[in-house]
Motif scaffolding. Structure first.
Motif: not given
Ligand SMILES: Cc1cc2nc3c(=O)[nH]c(=O)nc-3n(C[C@H](O)[C@H](O)[C@H](O)COP(=O)(O)O)c2cc1C
Length: 338
Positions: A249-271
């Motif tokens: 996530l951080m390298p992708l965010r650094r690549l482009d501040a405006d990129l719409g970024l959806i995190a997923s893969g193994g997200i299992r709770n609200g934390i």
């Protein structure tokens, strides 16, 4: 073609088994928030709503892509769609390829007339079917965006999987230019890294769903279906191939501040959702944890969404964040990732 239906059914049955979840409970563990002992907030007033594709969402949570709904997966889709409609969160469909190629009805709008719906096709299917297939996927369900999944590792492990991946970026570029809706490119559990993301950005893509390693393991699922012992031996070392959302996530965010970024893969709770937002994600998507509730009822899916949302709200409370904007800059514990 009935093969596609059988394959989808196998995928659902295997994805429910614990052994096909990556044993990576710690993927997000080194993202630790500083605990705020005096939050000066009332839990009740904490707001986790957001905008996605210019629409209101009650939480930064998407029901991840699973079924196209062309077979006995229709019940699953119905429960997911009705819950998305009630809870005001977006829903991503699984691949629509089988439904489109078999000419089957796609009833999703019946159950989710105004929900934000994301259509879905595979990258190699786009090369074969071109723009007309993409347009049909969007029009058949009045999709608000089209997701294109990239799954080269899964295809390598799959019996008769697609081994020719030439022309996919060009097909995506055409869709970005010609479709009336945004194109979101996703993986399925191996992650999209900065090199691929750069190429996708150059192709006109503005949204990426990372779908990193850590949740559903498509290599072991496909190998469980693969009868060739030679193929199983070749592919076995790739069972742990891939990158996690936490590291991307951080390298992708650094690549482009405006990129719409959806995190997923193994997200299992609200934390986990909160951690991903803190690392730069715009939204998050959860797939497998919705499968079992979706086999039960719409209410069971609604309950799962409520629990994830409440866990997120309580994380905001304990980090002293009154909304998602504050959460994105919430202090991390001193030893945590910065
Ligand atoms: C039963 C099942 C079917 C899936 N089918 C699709 C699909 O058709 N298209 C797609 O893009 N992703 C598909 N996925 C992948 C998910 O969208 C997601 O990227 C992946 O499972 C990682 O998220 P998770 O760990 O929350 O499950 C499927 C996942 C599951 C569990």
């Amino acid at each position: 073609m009935p093969d596609i239906r059988q394959r989808k059914q196998d995928h659902i049955e295997l994805a429910l088994k614990e052994e096909h979840q990556c044993a990576l409970p710690t993927i997000f563990d080194n993202v630790r928030f500083e605990h705020i002992a005096a939050p000066e907030l009332c839990l009740h007033n904490i707001d986790v709503s957001c905008q996605f594709l210019d629409r209101f969402c009650s939480a930064p949570l998407i029901i991840g892509a699973m079924t196209g709904g062309c077979d006995n997966a229709e019940t699953i889709n119905r429960h997911l769609a009705e819950a998305a409609q009630v809870c005001e969160i977006p829903m991503a469909l699984g691949s629509q390829r089988a439904a489109l190629e078999l000419g089957l009805p796609q009833n999703i709008r019946q159950w989710a007339p105004t929900a934000l719906l994301l259509g879905n096709l595979g990258g190699t299917q786009l090369v074969e079917g071109g723009l007309p297939l993409a347009q049909a996927a969007v029009e058949s369900i009045r999709a608000d965006a089209l997701m294109v999944h990239l799954n080269p590792l899964q295809e390598l492990a799959q019996p008769q999987g697609d081994h020719n991946w030439t022309g996919v970026l060009h097909a995506i570029e055409t869709c970005c230019r010609e479709l009336d809706v945004p194109v979101i490119v996703k993986e399925v559990g191996t992650g999209i890294g900065p090199t691929t993301a750069k190429r996708l950005l150059e192709s006109g893509v503005t949204w990426i769903e990372v779908a990193g390693r850590g949740g559903t393991n498509w290599t072991t699922i496909e190998l469980a279906r693969n009868l060739s012992s030679r193929e199983r031996e070749i592919m076995q070392p790739f069972s742990s191939w891939g990158m996690t959302s936490a590291e991307l996530l951080m390298p992708l965010r650094r690549l482009d501040a405006d990129l719409g970024l959806i995190a997923s893969g193994g997200i299992r709770n609200g934390i986990d959702i909160a951690r991903c937002l803190r690392l730069g994600a715009t939204m998050t998507a959860v797939a497998q944890p919705f499968l079992e509730p979706a086999l039960q009822s719409t209410d069971a899916v609604v309950e799962k969404i409520d629990i994830l949302t409440e866990q997120l709200r309580r994380t905001l409370f304990l980090t002293g964040s009154e909304n998602l904007t504050s959460l994105r800059v919430a202090p991390l514990a001193s030893s945590a990732v910065t």
